[in-house]
Write a protein that holds these residues in place. Structure first.
Motif, mmCIF file in Angstrom:
data_model
loop_
_atom_site.group_PDB
_atom_site.id
_atom_site.type_symbol
_atom_site.label_atom_id
_atom_site.label_comp_id
_atom_site.label_asym_id
_atom_site.label_seq_id
_atom_site.Cartn_x
_atom_site.Cartn_y
_atom_site.Cartn_z
ATOM 1 N N GLY A 20 0.883 -1.077 0.142
ATOM 2 C CA GLY A 20 0.020 -0.062 0.038
ATOM 3 C C GLY A 20 0.826 1.450 -0.045
ATOM 4 N N ASN A 21 2.218 1.150 -0.192
ATOM 5 C CA ASN A 21 2.933 2.362 -0.190
ATOM 6 C C ASN A 21 2.805 3.123 -1.435
ATOM 7 O OD1 ASN A 21 4.522 2.057 2.181
ATOM 8 N ND2 ASN A 21 5.446 0.259 1.354
ATOM 9 N N PHE A 22 2.754 4.453 -1.202
ATOM 10 C CA PHE A 22 2.564 5.337 -2.467
ATOM 11 C C PHE A 22 4.026 5.792 -3.026
ATOM 12 C CE2 PHE A 22 -0.764 7.119 0.263
ATOM 13 C CZ PHE A 22 -1.762 6.007 -0.032
ATOM 14 N N LEU A 23 4.114 6.389 -4.172
ATOM 15 C CA LEU A 23 5.361 6.647 -4.736
ATOM 16 C C LEU A 23 6.062 7.596 -3.700
ATOM 17 C CD1 LEU A 23 7.181 6.183 -7.025
ATOM 18 C CD2 LEU A 23 5.893 8.246 -8.242
ATOM 19 N N LEU A 24 5.234 8.457 -3.007
ATOM 20 C CA LEU A 24 5.752 9.348 -2.114
ATOM 21 C C LEU A 24 6.430 8.830 -0.909
ATOM 22 C CD1 LEU A 24 6.489 12.401 -1.559
ATOM 23 C CD2 LEU A 24 3.687 12.512 -0.808
ATOM 24 N N ASP A 25 6.101 7.712 -0.442
ATOM 25 C CA ASP A 25 6.671 6.810 0.662
ATOM 26 C C ASP A 25 7.970 6.695 0.193
ATOM 27 O OD1 ASP A 25 4.663 5.644 2.700
ATOM 28 O OD2 ASP A 25 3.695 5.682 1.048
ATOM 29 N N PHE A 26 8.398 6.341 -0.824
ATOM 30 C CA PHE A 26 9.826 5.976 -1.510
ATOM 31 C C PHE A 26 10.787 7.242 -1.332
ATOM 32 C CE2 PHE A 26 7.199 2.365 -2.959
ATOM 33 C CZ PHE A 26 8.147 1.183 -2.935
ATOM 34 N N SER A 27 10.011 8.209 -1.584
ATOM 35 C CA SER A 27 10.568 9.556 -1.720
ATOM 36 C C SER A 27 11.182 9.867 -0.399
ATOM 37 C CB SER A 27 10.016 10.704 -2.276
ATOM 38 O OG SER A 27 9.831 10.509 -3.849
ATOM 39 N N VAL A 28 10.134 10.002 0.447
ATOM 40 C CA VAL A 28 10.548 10.218 1.805
ATOM 41 C C VAL A 28 11.548 9.259 2.618
ATOM 42 C CG1 VAL A 28 9.579 10.634 4.288
ATOM 43 C CG2 VAL A 28 7.970 11.340 2.550
ATOM 44 N N LYS A 61 -6.841 21.207 1.702
ATOM 45 C CA LYS A 61 -7.191 20.887 3.218
ATOM 46 C C LYS A 61 -8.007 19.625 3.233
ATOM 47 C CE LYS A 61 -8.636 23.361 7.641
ATOM 48 N NZ LYS A 61 -8.856 24.461 8.082
ATOM 49 N N GLU A 62 -8.951 19.138 2.377
ATOM 50 C CA GLU A 62 -9.851 18.392 2.314
ATOM 51 C C GLU A 62 -9.502 17.194 2.242
ATOM 52 O OE1 GLU A 62 -10.464 20.445 -2.089
ATOM 53 O OE2 GLU A 62 -9.747 21.005 -0.031
ATOM 54 N N PHE A 63 -8.354 16.708 1.809
ATOM 55 C CA PHE A 63 -7.480 15.623 1.752
ATOM 56 C C PHE A 63 -6.810 15.247 2.801
ATOM 57 C CE2 PHE A 63 -7.841 16.399 -2.858
ATOM 58 C CZ PHE A 63 -9.031 15.666 -3.117
ATOM 59 N N TYR A 64 -6.896 16.082 4.046
ATOM 60 C CA TYR A 64 -5.824 16.081 5.210
ATOM 61 C C TYR A 64 -6.030 14.747 5.857
ATOM 62 C CZ TYR A 64 -4.129 16.798 9.915
ATOM 63 O OH TYR A 64 -3.456 16.547 11.056
ATOM 64 N N GLU A 65 -7.358 14.431 6.253
ATOM 65 C CA GLU A 65 -7.370 13.281 7.092
ATOM 66 C C GLU A 65 -6.974 11.974 6.344
ATOM 67 O OE1 GLU A 65 -11.348 13.055 8.569
ATOM 68 O OE2 GLU A 65 -11.032 14.798 10.000
ATOM 69 N N GLU A 66 -7.328 11.835 5.122
ATOM 70 C CA GLU A 66 -6.886 10.789 4.325
ATOM 71 C C GLU A 66 -5.440 10.806 4.048
ATOM 72 O OE1 GLU A 66 -8.068 8.760 0.060
ATOM 73 O OE2 GLU A 66 -8.674 10.838 0.361
ATOM 74 N N ILE A 73 -0.477 7.860 4.333
ATOM 75 C CA ILE A 73 1.131 8.158 4.217
ATOM 76 C C ILE A 73 1.712 8.783 5.498
ATOM 77 C CG2 ILE A 73 0.935 10.326 2.757
ATOM 78 C CD1 ILE A 73 3.769 9.525 1.605
ATOM 79 N N GLY A 74 0.947 9.594 5.814
ATOM 80 C CA GLY A 74 1.403 10.552 7.111
ATOM 81 C C GLY A 74 1.538 9.649 8.389
ATOM 82 N N ALA A 75 0.717 8.332 8.547
ATOM 83 C CA ALA A 75 0.886 7.676 9.686
ATOM 84 C C ALA A 75 2.143 6.556 9.432
ATOM 85 C CB ALA A 75 -0.293 6.721 9.502
ATOM 86 N N ARG A 76 2.557 6.388 8.123
ATOM 87 C CA ARG A 76 3.432 5.584 7.854
ATOM 88 C C ARG A 76 5.015 6.190 8.060
ATOM 89 N NH1 ARG A 76 0.217 3.569 3.597
ATOM 90 N NH2 ARG A 76 1.009 5.056 2.117
ATOM 91 N N VAL A 77 5.057 7.561 7.484
ATOM 92 C CA VAL A 77 6.414 8.025 7.480
ATOM 93 C C VAL A 77 6.722 8.712 8.759
ATOM 94 C CG1 VAL A 77 6.177 8.494 4.949
ATOM 95 C CG2 VAL A 77 5.716 10.302 6.608
ATOM 96 N N SER A 78 5.731 9.108 9.579
ATOM 97 C CA SER A 78 5.773 9.767 10.834
ATOM 98 C C SER A 78 6.549 8.794 11.739
ATOM 99 C CB SER A 78 4.551 10.084 11.564
ATOM 100 O OG SER A 78 3.531 8.745 11.866
ATOM 101 N N LYS A 79 6.788 7.414 11.363
ATOM 102 C CA LYS A 79 7.592 6.416 12.286
ATOM 103 C C LYS A 79 8.806 6.734 12.066
ATOM 104 C CE LYS A 79 4.250 2.844 11.256
ATOM 105 N NZ LYS A 79 3.956 1.588 10.573
ATOM 106 N N ILE A 80 9.298 7.365 10.927
ATOM 107 C CA ILE A 80 10.770 7.485 10.766
ATOM 108 C C ILE A 80 11.143 9.156 10.726
ATOM 109 C CG2 ILE A 80 11.121 5.440 9.802
ATOM 110 C CD1 ILE A 80 11.325 7.165 6.881
#
Length: 301
Positions: free
Chosen positions: A27-35, A52-57, A62-69
């Motif tokens: 489920g990783n996005f292209l952006l996951d690889f960039s970060v 702003k309308e896409f903030y929660e999604e 991706i926010g929940a994943r990359v915030s780990k690192i």
């Protein structure tokens, strides 16, 4: 140093929110690889510029994943986020452009930073080049910018035209001129069509000519420069429905005005991205090959 991700655009040609399209079995996005690449190069925080309308999604995926690192912040690009004295025209639908996106993050950018497009893969070497450049600068540097450019042949898609900034440099390796263009192969030749009339008619470029992929390295003083230039741009363009306040154009102006220098760096990486829906299978395949070779950890996180 900060990573600033331009991710507010809806991908009309791709058919959805490009930055939130899974590119592997995890489920990783292209952006996951960039970060992931930016973090291992040395960047220690990321600012996602989104609608702003896409903030929660966005936050819950991706926010929940990359915030780990890495430390994560969000900025919202809004049509009504304008300097005092300006009001958004009622019929305006198109975002104000990439320079306005950075302007939207003005209160979060506290140090030297790089910007990237949220839907482009730049390769791990590219982030290391950008990080090493910024790290080499004296403390509190101002106007000492850089662009990590690619050979145009490494940035093409078979599915249509792409937007690139054609780079012109001097013998010392500094950018002298940047022409934001639509680029595609026509009858075996690569043709660049400038997006603004002031840059003239379409012209041919060679396979190894350098183009900007919007990966710029900036000092934090850029924010002050944008706060000066944006009102001036609005006076001329606010009522032009499809006009955009573009960072390549701003950079080109600053260089011509001797208000900044732009070191022209070259990445050996091959770009890939999802400019069009038809690009996805090739991107998925390329990421899998890199993972199989050990370039990326299985699942990333």
């Amino acid at each position: 140093m900060q990573l600033v991700v331009l991710a507010a655009g809806m991908g009309s040609r791709f058919g959805g929110l490009k930055q939130m399209e899974p590119m592997d079995n995890y489920g990783n996005f292209l952006l996951d690889f960039s970060v992931y690449d930016a973090k291992r190069a040395g960047f220690d925080s990321v600012i996602f510029i989104i609608k702003k309308e896409f903030y929660e999604e966005f936050r819950d995926s991706i926010g929940a994943r990359v915030s780990k690192i890495i430390k994560v912040d969000y900025a919202f690009q809004d049509l009504n986020d304008l300097p005092s004295g300006f009001t958004c025209p009622k019929d305006r639908e198109k975002p104000w452009g990439t320079a306005h996106a950075i302007y939207a993050a003005r209160d979060l950018i506290k140090e030297d930073f790089i910007i990237i497009n949220g839907d482009d893969f730049y390769g791990k070497e590219t982030y290391q080049i950008a990080f090493d450049y910024l790290k080499s600068l004296p403390s509190n540097s101002a106007g000492k910018y850089a662009n990590v450019a690619f050979k145009v042949k490494n940035t093409m898609t078979e599915n249509g035209s792409v937007k690139r900034g054609v780079c012109f440099g001097d013998e010392k390796g500094y950018l002298t001129h940047l022409v934001e263009s639509s680029i595609e192969r026509v009858n075996g030749e690569i043709i660049a069509s400038p997006l603004e009339e002031k840059y003239g008619k379409p012209f041919k470029i060679k396979e190894d000519d350098l183009v900007s992929m919007n990966l710029f390295a900036f000092n934090k003083d850029l924010i002050n420069k944008l706060e000066i230039k944006f009102p001036l741009w609005l006076k001329e363009n606010i009522n032009v429905p499809k006009s955009e306040f573009l960072i390549p154009t701003v950079v080109d102006e600053l260089v011509k005005e001797n208000k900044a220098s732009m070191k022209l760096l070259t990445s050996p990486s091959v770009w890939f991205g999802v400019t069009y829906k038809e690009d996805k299978p090739a991107v998925v395949s390329a990421l899998k090959k890199l993972t199989d070779k050990g370039e990326y950890k299985e699942g990333l996180y």
